[in-house]
Write an enzyme that holds these catalytic residues in place. Sequence first.
Site, PDB file in Angstrom:
ATOM      1  N   SER A  16       0.722  -1.403   0.187  1.00  0.00           N
ATOM      2  CA  SER A  16       0.051   0.244  -0.317  1.00  0.00           C
ATOM      3  C   SER A  16       1.024   1.336   0.253  1.00  0.00           C
ATOM      4  O   SER A  16       2.128   1.176   0.508  1.00  0.00           O
ATOM      5  CB  SER A  16      -0.852   0.519   1.086  1.00  0.00           C
ATOM      6  OG  SER A  16      -1.254   1.912   0.823  1.00  0.00           O
ATOM      7  N   LYS A  20      -1.880   6.763   5.439  1.00  0.00           N
ATOM      8  CA  LYS A  20      -3.125   7.259   6.794  1.00  0.00           C
ATOM      9  C   LYS A  20      -2.967   5.647   7.041  1.00  0.00           C
ATOM     10  O   LYS A  20      -3.375   5.272   8.108  1.00  0.00           O
ATOM     11  CB  LYS A  20      -4.150   7.714   6.448  1.00  0.00           C
ATOM     12  CG  LYS A  20      -4.008   9.179   7.041  1.00  0.00           C
ATOM     13  CD  LYS A  20      -5.233  10.325   7.424  1.00  0.00           C
ATOM     14  CE  LYS A  20      -4.803  11.018   6.464  1.00  0.00           C
ATOM     15  NZ  LYS A  20      -5.901  12.419   6.810  1.00  0.00           N
ATOM     16  N   ASP A  77      -7.171  -5.198   2.133  1.00  0.00           N
ATOM     17  CA  ASP A  77      -8.091  -4.645   1.518  1.00  0.00           C
ATOM     18  C   ASP A  77      -9.261  -4.552   1.367  1.00  0.00           C
ATOM     19  O   ASP A  77      -9.944  -5.764   2.626  1.00  0.00           O
ATOM     20  CB  ASP A  77      -7.944  -6.014   0.119  1.00  0.00           C
ATOM     21  CG  ASP A  77      -9.280  -5.003  -1.066  1.00  0.00           C
ATOM     22  OD1 ASP A  77      -8.616  -3.525  -1.848  1.00  0.00           O
ATOM     23  OD2 ASP A  77      -9.902  -5.360  -1.867  1.00  0.00           O
ATOM     24  N   TYR A 175     -14.717   7.731   4.618  1.00  0.00           N
ATOM     25  CA  TYR A 175     -16.236   7.689   4.566  1.00  0.00           C
ATOM     26  C   TYR A 175     -16.068   8.153   6.098  1.00  0.00           C
ATOM     27  O   TYR A 175     -17.441   8.202   6.849  1.00  0.00           O
ATOM     28  CB  TYR A 175     -17.185   5.961   4.161  1.00  0.00           C
ATOM     29  CG  TYR A 175     -16.579   5.942   2.831  1.00  0.00           C
ATOM     30  CD1 TYR A 175     -17.315   6.402   1.861  1.00  0.00           C
ATOM     31  CD2 TYR A 175     -15.828   4.955   2.227  1.00  0.00           C
ATOM     32  CE1 TYR A 175     -17.089   6.099   0.430  1.00  0.00           C
ATOM     33  CE2 TYR A 175     -15.818   4.635   0.613  1.00  0.00           C
ATOM     34  CZ  TYR A 175     -16.706   5.753   0.140  1.00  0.00           C
ATOM     35  OH  TYR A 175     -16.621   4.839  -1.847  1.00  0.00           O
ATOM     36  N   ASP A 176     -14.742   8.451   6.501  1.00  0.00           N
ATOM     37  CA  ASP A 176     -15.297   7.965   8.134  1.00  0.00           C
ATOM     38  C   ASP A 176     -16.644   9.229   8.857  1.00  0.00           C
ATOM     39  O   ASP A 176     -16.856   8.910   9.936  1.00  0.00           O
ATOM     40  CB  ASP A 176     -13.410   8.348   8.629  1.00  0.00           C
ATOM     41  CG  ASP A 176     -12.987   6.939   8.450  1.00  0.00           C
ATOM     42  OD1 ASP A 176     -13.118   6.198   8.268  1.00  0.00           O
ATOM     43  OD2 ASP A 176     -11.604   6.894   9.542  1.00  0.00           O
ATOM     44  N   ARG A 202      -9.641  -2.876  11.127  1.00  0.00           N
ATOM     45  CA  ARG A 202      -8.483  -3.240  10.817  1.00  0.00           C
ATOM     46  C   ARG A 202      -7.932  -3.230  11.812  1.00  0.00           C
ATOM     47  O   ARG A 202      -7.131  -4.572  12.098  1.00  0.00           O
ATOM     48  CB  ARG A 202      -7.853  -1.396   9.863  1.00  0.00           C
ATOM     49  CG  ARG A 202      -6.854  -1.901   9.672  1.00  0.00           C
ATOM     50  CD  ARG A 202      -5.829  -0.923   8.607  1.00  0.00           C
ATOM     51  NE  ARG A 202      -6.916  -0.720   6.685  1.00  0.00           N
ATOM     52  CZ  ARG A 202      -7.747   0.282   6.612  1.00  0.00           C
ATOM     53  NH1 ARG A 202      -7.249   1.347   7.492  1.00  0.00           N
ATOM     54  NH2 ARG A 202      -7.807  -0.302   6.159  1.00  0.00           N
TER      55      ARG A 202
END
Length: 224
Positions: A16, A20, A77, A175-176, A202
């Site tokens: 990745s 963040k 993912d 989308y937080d 996560r």
Amino acid sequence: MGTTPASTPRRVVVASNNAKKLAELQQLLAPAGVELVAQGTLGIAEAEEPHLTFIENALAKARHAARAAGLPALADDSGLCVDALGGEPGVQSAVYAGSVEAPAGAEREARRRLQDAANNRLLLERLSGTADRRARFVSTLVAVRHADDPEPLVAIGRWDARILDAPRGSGGFGYDPLVFVDALGTSVAELDAGTKNRHSHRARAAAAMRELIAEAWRIGPPTA
């Protein structure tokens, strides 16, 4: 694989370039005795993600990074799945609104913020007038010892929530601001990093991955 001394973290390339996400994973997986290295620092381009499921995409990204780096690799993912939309945005969460054009010379994080805003607008449009706002964040972590590893480690975390009618909070990413967690009485964007990393999808996947790494790779936490 042989036992690695607990005092020597094993280097693992992370598939990745999301700064963040990398910071979250570094904090969450530090107790596992691994040293995470971003694939971008090794000159590795991001892999294609053509699949319909989180697990297939995570595995493809992990194998790609492991092959290019010659190191064990970890991939995440993840995305938002909304019941009323049949699971959308799902694996398309990062580009739900299509790839957004950014001003020339814009830095990566600035481009990501523009993309996030477009994704959030589209999600609200598609849920307009919909009473069922149930959703969940899903994170699928896959780790491989090498590109052809026949025994990938797979950990999945789910975080139940619902979608708000308007953004709340300025923290987090993606989308937080639209995701409200009833159990905590707040949007994800209103949480401090420590609280988020204790409760998130996560965090749940990472906790399971730490156990898998300890059991299957025989790596323990680094000693002081």
